[in-house]
Motif scaffolding. Structure first.
Motif, PDB file in Angstrom:
ATOM      1  N   PRO A 154     -24.947  -8.088 -18.814  1.00  0.00           N
ATOM      2  CA  PRO A 154     -25.203  -9.645 -18.875  1.00  0.00           C
ATOM      3  C   PRO A 154     -25.438 -10.185 -17.664  1.00  0.00           C
ATOM      4  CG  PRO A 154     -23.502  -8.834 -20.343  1.00  0.00           C
ATOM      5  CD  PRO A 154     -23.683  -7.749 -19.355  1.00  0.00           C
ATOM      6  N   PHE A 155     -24.708  -9.498 -16.604  1.00  0.00           N
ATOM      7  CA  PHE A 155     -25.185 -10.205 -15.200  1.00  0.00           C
ATOM      8  C   PHE A 155     -26.607 -10.094 -14.495  1.00  0.00           C
ATOM      9  CE2 PHE A 155     -20.540  -9.747 -15.319  1.00  0.00           C
ATOM     10  CZ  PHE A 155     -20.252 -11.256 -15.394  1.00  0.00           C
ATOM     11  N   GLU A 156     -27.354  -9.239 -15.165  1.00  0.00           N
ATOM     12  CA  GLU A 156     -28.589  -8.714 -14.797  1.00  0.00           C
ATOM     13  C   GLU A 156     -29.621  -9.740 -15.488  1.00  0.00           C
ATOM     14  OE1 GLU A 156     -29.154  -4.542 -13.823  1.00  0.00           O
ATOM     15  OE2 GLU A 156     -27.433  -4.426 -15.125  1.00  0.00           O
ATOM     16  N   TYR A 157     -30.499 -10.410 -14.972  1.00  0.00           N
ATOM     17  CA  TYR A 157     -31.358 -11.352 -15.637  1.00  0.00           C
ATOM     18  C   TYR A 157     -32.960 -10.817 -15.437  1.00  0.00           C
ATOM     19  CZ  TYR A 157     -27.257 -14.604 -15.700  1.00  0.00           C
ATOM     20  OH  TYR A 157     -26.060 -14.894 -15.907  1.00  0.00           O
ATOM     21  N   GLU A 158     -33.187  -9.963 -14.478  1.00  0.00           N
ATOM     22  CA  GLU A 158     -34.600  -9.435 -14.471  1.00  0.00           C
ATOM     23  C   GLU A 158     -34.510  -8.126 -14.810  1.00  0.00           C
ATOM     24  OE1 GLU A 158     -35.711 -10.484 -10.299  1.00  0.00           O
ATOM     25  OE2 GLU A 158     -35.459 -12.466 -10.440  1.00  0.00           O
ATOM     26  N   ASN A 159     -36.106  -7.907 -15.315  1.00  0.00           N
ATOM     27  CA  ASN A 159     -36.263  -6.435 -15.561  1.00  0.00           C
ATOM     28  C   ASN A 159     -35.328  -5.902 -16.492  1.00  0.00           C
ATOM     29  OD1 ASN A 159     -38.399  -6.305 -13.729  1.00  0.00           O
ATOM     30  ND2 ASN A 159     -36.838  -6.114 -12.116  1.00  0.00           N
ATOM     31  N   ARG A 160     -34.905  -6.507 -17.581  1.00  0.00           N
ATOM     32  CA  ARG A 160     -33.814  -6.053 -18.688  1.00  0.00           C
ATOM     33  C   ARG A 160     -34.715  -5.223 -19.527  1.00  0.00           C
ATOM     34  NH1 ARG A 160     -29.040  -8.244 -18.899  1.00  0.00           N
ATOM     35  NH2 ARG A 160     -29.138  -7.519 -20.988  1.00  0.00           N
ATOM     36  N   VAL A 161     -34.080  -4.082 -20.008  1.00  0.00           N
ATOM     37  CA  VAL A 161     -34.636  -3.101 -20.815  1.00  0.00           C
ATOM     38  C   VAL A 161     -33.684  -2.943 -22.359  1.00  0.00           C
ATOM     39  CG1 VAL A 161     -35.303  -0.764 -21.189  1.00  0.00           C
ATOM     40  CG2 VAL A 161     -35.726  -1.856 -18.930  1.00  0.00           C
ATOM     41  N   ASN A 162     -34.307  -3.346 -23.280  1.00  0.00           N
ATOM     42  CA  ASN A 162     -33.859  -3.171 -24.509  1.00  0.00           C
ATOM     43  C   ASN A 162     -34.702  -2.178 -25.644  1.00  0.00           C
ATOM     44  OD1 ASN A 162     -31.806  -5.361 -23.766  1.00  0.00           O
ATOM     45  ND2 ASN A 162     -33.688  -6.766 -24.091  1.00  0.00           N
ATOM     46  N   GLU A 163     -34.123  -1.753 -26.484  1.00  0.00           N
ATOM     47  CA  GLU A 163     -34.875  -0.669 -27.308  1.00  0.00           C
ATOM     48  C   GLU A 163     -34.258  -0.968 -28.887  1.00  0.00           C
ATOM     49  OE1 GLU A 163     -36.223   2.731 -24.162  1.00  0.00           O
ATOM     50  OE2 GLU A 163     -34.493   2.871 -25.461  1.00  0.00           O
ATOM     51  N   VAL A 164     -35.226  -1.086 -29.856  1.00  0.00           N
ATOM     52  CA  VAL A 164     -34.976  -0.790 -31.233  1.00  0.00           C
ATOM     53  C   VAL A 164     -35.322   0.577 -31.592  1.00  0.00           C
ATOM     54  CG1 VAL A 164     -34.765  -3.357 -31.915  1.00  0.00           C
ATOM     55  CG2 VAL A 164     -36.916  -2.029 -31.994  1.00  0.00           C
ATOM     56  N   ILE A 165     -34.555   1.020 -32.394  1.00  0.00           N
ATOM     57  CA  ILE A 165     -34.873   2.669 -32.694  1.00  0.00           C
ATOM     58  C   ILE A 165     -34.660   2.828 -34.129  1.00  0.00           C
ATOM     59  CG2 ILE A 165     -33.807   4.964 -32.158  1.00  0.00           C
ATOM     60  CD1 ILE A 165     -32.670   4.055 -29.812  1.00  0.00           C
ATOM     61  N   LEU A 166     -35.689   3.423 -34.812  1.00  0.00           N
ATOM     62  CA  LEU A 166     -35.559   3.724 -36.271  1.00  0.00           C
ATOM     63  C   LEU A 166     -35.589   5.528 -36.246  1.00  0.00           C
ATOM     64  CD1 LEU A 166     -38.379   1.480 -37.733  1.00  0.00           C
ATOM     65  CD2 LEU A 166     -35.828   1.223 -37.635  1.00  0.00           C
ATOM     66  N   TRP A 167     -34.729   6.007 -36.877  1.00  0.00           N
ATOM     67  CA  TRP A 167     -34.582   7.282 -37.164  1.00  0.00           C
ATOM     68  C   TRP A 167     -35.290   8.070 -37.997  1.00  0.00           C
ATOM     69  CZ3 TRP A 167     -32.158   9.105 -32.873  1.00  0.00           C
ATOM     70  CH2 TRP A 167     -31.061   8.079 -32.239  1.00  0.00           C
ATOM     71  N   PHE A 168     -35.738   9.445 -37.881  1.00  0.00           N
ATOM     72  CA  PHE A 168     -36.692  10.129 -38.570  1.00  0.00           C
ATOM     73  C   PHE A 168     -35.993  11.588 -38.865  1.00  0.00           C
ATOM     74  CE2 PHE A 168     -38.926   6.824 -37.236  1.00  0.00           C
ATOM     75  CZ  PHE A 168     -39.956   6.200 -38.067  1.00  0.00           C
ATOM     76  N   ASP A 169     -36.585  12.159 -39.698  1.00  0.00           N
ATOM     77  CA  ASP A 169     -36.207  13.823 -39.922  1.00  0.00           C
ATOM     78  C   ASP A 169     -37.047  14.420 -39.056  1.00  0.00           C
ATOM     79  OD1 ASP A 169     -38.720  13.789 -41.093  1.00  0.00           O
ATOM     80  OD2 ASP A 169     -37.825  14.148 -43.271  1.00  0.00           O
TER      81      ASP A 169
END
Length: 224
Positions: free
Chosen positions: A209-224
């Motif tokens: 949370p202390f990093e304000y720039e170039n943040r990287v988040n991902e949402v993931i859906l799982w498959f067979d």
């Protein structure tokens, strides 16, 4: 305790050199760019199977993670704070071996959405186990080792920036679902031969949370 945990995460990400930690696998021209913290922290490996501007399909290697118990809450932000505190205590030596584990990335959260307007969602927060402890993670009464991704090794992933919260996560999941559905009709057989097999989804965060720039988040859906 939580402030100390977040500060240590930020310092570790800033000071470790690429030689001290292995980077992510499967990044570069064939997929999203490597998160900056994966050049400093050990990150969970995967292979990019298909890359498009709105999403990518990955295959994850089975690996050891440390899992919190389910945390029931109406708030993702509260659940992740609570889960991170539990995991930070574990990696700081609150385990049966008294072992201190290096920080890794991402923090992975399985989200089991509520089934009604007055019901809580359930969240399970995970810490990726460093290579040194992959074969035999230290045990604890507060958390447990699990193998992820289990039998669902393929994933559709959408990346976004900023800070994750209870508003933008569902919007990003919805956008990923629409992109995958639209691509099935006119894309390669990769999308057509893999089917979503879970009603829940995951989110991955690569920054403190202390990093304000170039943040990287991902949402993931799982498959067979």
């Amino acid at each position: 305790m939580r402030s100390l945990a977040l500060l240590i995460f930020a310092v570790a990400a800033a000071l470790l050199t690429p030689e001290e930690k292995a980077g992510c696998e499967g990044k570069g021209a064939s997929g999203y760019g490597e998160p900056a913290n994966c050049r400093r922290l050990e990150c969970a490996p995967y292979r990019v199977v298909l890359s498009r501007s709105e999403f990518e399909i990955r295959r994850y290697r089975s690996a050891s993670w440390i899992s919190t118990p389910p945390i029931n809450s109406s708030s993702y932000e509260y659940a992740v704070r609570r889960g991170f505190d539990i995991l930070f205590s574990y990696i700081q030596g609150n385990n049966k071996q008294g072992a201190k584990l290096d920080m890794t990335a991402p923090v992975l959260v399985h989200v089991f959405p509520s089934t009604g307007p007055f019901c809580n969602s359930s969240f399970v927060v995970h810490f990726y186990v460093p290579k040194k402890y992959q074969p035999d993670p230290p045990l604890s009464d507060q958390v447990r080792p699990v193998k992820l991704p289990g039998r669902h090794s393929y994933a559709g992933v959408r990346r976004f920036g900023g800070f994750m919260n209870d508003s933008n996560i569902p919007a990003q999941v919805s956008a990923l679902e629409k992109s995958l559905e639209a691509a099935k009709g006119n894309d390669s057989s990769t999308l057509r031969k893999h089917h979503r097999v879970t009603a829940w989804y995951s989110v991955a965060g690569y920054n403190s949370p202390f990093e304000y720039e170039n943040r990287v988040n991902e949402v993931i859906l799982w498959f067979d």
